[in-house]
Enzyme design. Structure first.
Site, mmCIF file in Angstrom:
data_model
loop_
_atom_site.group_PDB
_atom_site.id
_atom_site.type_symbol
_atom_site.label_atom_id
_atom_site.label_comp_id
_atom_site.label_asym_id
_atom_site.label_seq_id
_atom_site.Cartn_x
_atom_site.Cartn_y
_atom_site.Cartn_z
ATOM 1 C CE LYS A 53 43.548 47.325 29.958
ATOM 2 N NZ LYS A 53 43.874 47.585 28.465
ATOM 3 C CB SER A 305 47.725 43.216 35.104
ATOM 4 O OG SER A 305 46.788 41.754 34.673
#
Length: 331
Positions: A53, A305
């Protein structure tokens, strides 16, 4: 807003290169031998803040700085990793930030968000948090950085796959988890730009399958309520109007049961010797299903991720010991 392009991903890579780690690619020879194929992992768990992110958050602020449009205050809504990313990115640009989230947010992610200097506003439900951040964003000098539905967020997230494909050159399949769709959209752009012959495939929890339902119906369909899934990073109520067109271009999409999410979280942590979030590990269920359909040895790239897991989630993952069931591919 216009949809981002592959060129936007390339520009994002230039903007953020001095602020993010070029995370490593890992693979497990044991896993490869069991599966009869090669699987490479782009390990964003080793990114600053422990998740991909950060790429999107920094890209948005660097893009705003280029255009002389940095805000006086930043607000964001997040289930955890985006909160940390915005808090960290805001501190780099010396801008105060407030994060709107739920009271059930991962404690380790909440603590990191506060450590990076942001304020935390917590609500009973995701919808309440989303409504509150929309109101706060109306204040003068304030900018809302959404977790996925922004062209520069998508472009920034795509730099993870861009780096991996620059290193690997050629793969047969590229896989990423889907929450709001920002990582998957950016991954699709990078893959089509650098490795157009590769299939690009998404995965989400079966109990939080708003993206799959949206793809089936050809329109954005929201979850009816909060989703109880180990993959908290993929429990987004609905995908975005900017990310959905990219999801519609995917070559395949898988819905993953909770037992499979726990299974692959345990096995990837064991095989790769790193922390792996359930949202990341979930993708391996899609990889194995896809590999079973391949007629020759294939190479898969998995965007791993993130790696932020608190004690409560870890206890849930390990309620059943799955390590006595090796992931051998069954034809």
């Amino acid at each position: 807003m216009q949809l981002p392009t592959f060129d936007d991903v390339l520009l994002a890579a230039q903007r953020i290169s001095s602020h993010v780690h070029r995370t490593p690619l890992l693979n497990s020879s044991l896993l490869d031998s069991w599966l009869g194929h090669k699987v490479y992992f782009k390990v964003e768990a080793l990114q600053r803040i422990g998740a991909f992110k950060l790429r999107g958050a920094i890209n948005v602020l660097a893009w705003l700085e280029e255009n002389g449009a940095l805000p006086q205050h930043i607000v964001a809504n997040s289930s955890g990793n985006h909160a940390q990313a915005v808090a960290y990115a805001a501190s780099l640009f010396n801008i105060p930030a407030t994060i709107y989230t739920t009271k059930t947010v991962s404690r380790v992610k909440a603590a990191a968000t506060l450590y990076y200097g942001a304020q935390l506003a917590q609500f009973d439900t995701r919808n309440e948090a989303d409504a509150a951040v929309a109101t706060a964003a109306q204040q003068p000098g304030t900018m809302w950085i959404p977790p996925f539905n922004h062209p520069q967020i998508i472009a920034g997230q795509g730099t993870a796959a861009l780096e991996a494909l620059q290193d690997l050159k050629q793969v047969d399949g590229v896989f990423a988890p889907v929450g709001g769709g920002g990582l998957m959209a950016g991954t699709l752009l990078a893959s089509r730009g650098l490795c157009p012959t590769a299939q690009v495939i998404g995965a989400e929890p079966l109990v939080a399958n708003d993206a799959a339902n949206s793809l089936r119906e050809g329109r954005i369909v929201a979850l009816p309520g909060p989703a109880d899934t180990l993959a908290d990073g993929a429990a987004t109520p609905a995908v975005g109007d900017l990310t959905f067109p990219f999801l519609q271009q995917l070559d395949d999409f898988y819905e993953v049961e909770e037992a499979q999410i726990a299974y692959w979280t345990q096995w990837l942590q064991h095989l790769l010797k790193i922390h792996v979030e359930p949202t990341s590990a979930m993708v391996m269920a899609a990889v194995v299903s896809w590999l079973q359909e391949q007629e020759k040895p294939s190479t898969a790239l998995v965007i791993l991720s993130g790696g932020n897991i608190d004690q409560t989630r870890m206890q849930q993952i390990w309620q059943t010991d799955y390590l006595n069931q090796p992931p051998i591919l069954v034809d």
